[in-house]
Design an enzyme around this catalytic site. Structure first.
Site, PDB file in Angstrom:
ATOM      1  N   HIS A 165     -16.463  22.309-124.068  1.00 56.54           N
ATOM      2  CA  HIS A 165     -15.259  23.038-123.641  1.00 56.54           C
ATOM      3  C   HIS A 165     -14.224  22.113-123.004  1.00 56.54           C
ATOM      4  CE1 HIS A 165     -16.957  26.834-124.693  1.00 56.54           C
ATOM      5  NE2 HIS A 165     -17.903  26.799-123.766  1.00 56.54           N
TER       6      HIS A 165
ATOM      7  N   HIS B 186     -20.611  29.701-127.970  1.00 59.30           N
ATOM      8  CA  HIS B 186     -19.186  29.662-127.638  1.00 59.30           C
ATOM      9  C   HIS B 186     -18.457  28.661-128.536  1.00 59.30           C
ATOM     10  CE1 HIS B 186     -21.285  30.700-123.800  1.00 59.30           C
ATOM     11  NE2 HIS B 186     -20.346  31.618-123.748  1.00 59.30           N
TER      12      HIS B 186
ATOM     13  N   ASP C 287     -27.635  28.947-126.712  1.00 58.02           N
ATOM     14  CA  ASP C 287     -27.275  30.221-126.094  1.00 58.02           C
ATOM     15  C   ASP C 287     -26.961  31.319-127.106  1.00 58.02           C
ATOM     16  OD1 ASP C 287     -25.111  28.646-126.761  1.00 58.02           O
ATOM     17  OD2 ASP C 287     -24.149  28.763-124.802  1.00 58.02           O
TER      18      ASP C 287
END
Length: 344
Positions: free
Chosen positions: A158, A195, A282
């Site tokens: 990120h 993500h 995840d």
């Protein structure tokens, strides 16, 4: 398979996180590393302590200003009267016209995209250790290993060139890619974290020597919300070298593995010399962040598919949070990658 892990990263154990208006315990806890190490133990894969990561390499990925902030920000913060135990932003640089600030509160707002990546006393040394693990794993592949694994925490995908966010600091996948680029002309990054890897996308978005492919829960309803859509295909020289595959949060093994296959097809058409996998775990159905519905079998299948691509590969650990299933998720993926028949 050589595995790299810097023990000093355990000293990074952030506390603060703001989630839906509530102060919550940060999800990127040191316990994550112990759960992942337990997975390596189950596979009889010992870890090697990495060396130092070259500063010049970090400056290929991040701005000097961000690196200086990560290195000195906590000391500047603690010099303020009444400062909290971690650097957390309370203002952000959102104006079109803006000037880089001198004050640490302003620097925090400039370099921190959200409140989930607080900077603490040991964060700089920890993220250097994570970057070193990614660098040494990439060096192992350059030296002839077919695959190497870097247990990196804090994670990195990120973080863009100038901004950290989403539990991430130094972008370790980008560090691995730039290390591989020292020898290889073309490198692909395949991000399978739940993500979107918005920081990695941002770093390589205008380049045609690094392909970025991300498979993730749809940002329409999931972090990072503002980026990760399928119309984002690159810019300038990088046009066509960015592929996002967003998935509904109900997606299970078959849909996720189909997306991995699509991503690998794009990687194959790019004809890279090496591959970096941003290995988020995840996407598992029991991960506390509840983004996708992948099982251990799904991870094992994906590991086998990625191995079958036949590319020199660096596996860089990204997400996967505190769940009793985190250990087995790593075991399942690596067992699938190495072709080991195991029951989960």
């Amino acid at each position: 398979m050589k595995c790299f892990y810097a023990k000093k990263t355990e000293a990074h154990d952030p506390a603060f996180r703001l989630y839906m208006g509530n102060m919550a315990r940060n999800a990127e806890q040191a316990e994550r590393a112990r759960l992942l190490l337990a997975g390596l133990d189950r596979l009889d894969m010992p870890v090697t302590e990495p060396g130092e990561v070259p500063r010049a390499l970090l400056e290929k990925v991040h701005t000097p200003e961000l690196l200086a902030f990560l290195e000195t920000g906590w000391n500047e913060w603690k010099a303020l009267e009444g400062s909290g135990p971690e650097v957390v932003p309370n203002v952000h640089a959102l104006n079109k016209e803006r000037t880089y600030p001198k004050h640490i509160v302003g620097k925090a707002g400039w370099h921190m995209g959200d409140t989930s990546a607080p900077l603490g006393k040991n964060s700089w040394q920890a993220t250097l250790g994570a970057a070193a693990a990614a660098h040494d794993a990439a060096r192992a592949v350059l030296d002839g290993d077919s695959v190497a694994y870097a247990l990196c925490r804090p994670p990195g995908h990120h973080s863009s060139a100038d901004i950290v966010a989403g539990h991430c600091m130094i972008n370790c996948a980008a560090v691995a890619a730039e290390t591989l680029r020292e020898t290889h002309g073309r490198v692909a990054v395949l991000d399978i974290d739940v993500h979107h890897g918005n920081g990695t996308q941002d770093i390589f978005y205008e380049r045609d020597d690094v392909l970025f492919v991300s498979i993730h829960a749809t940002p329409e309803t999931y972090y990072p919300f503002f980026v990760g859509y399928d119309h984002e295909t690159g810019r300038g020289a990088g046009k066509g070298y960015n592929l996002n595959i967003p998935l509904a949060q109900s997606t299970g093994d078959d849909g996720w593995c189909d997306a991995v296959a699509t991503g690998l097809d794009r990687v194959a058409s790019f004809k890279p010399d090496a591959l970096v996998v941003s290995l988020g775990l995840d996407a598992h159905e029991n991960d506390p962040l509840k983004g996708l519905q992948v099982t251990f079998d799904g991870f094992s299948r994906a590991g086998g598919m990625i191995a079958a691509a036949g590319l020199p590969t660096v596996l860089v650990q990204e997400g996967g949070y505190l769940s009793p299933d985190l250990t087995t998720s790593l075991v399942a993926f690596l067992a699938g990658y190495t072709g080991r028949d195991m029951q989960f």
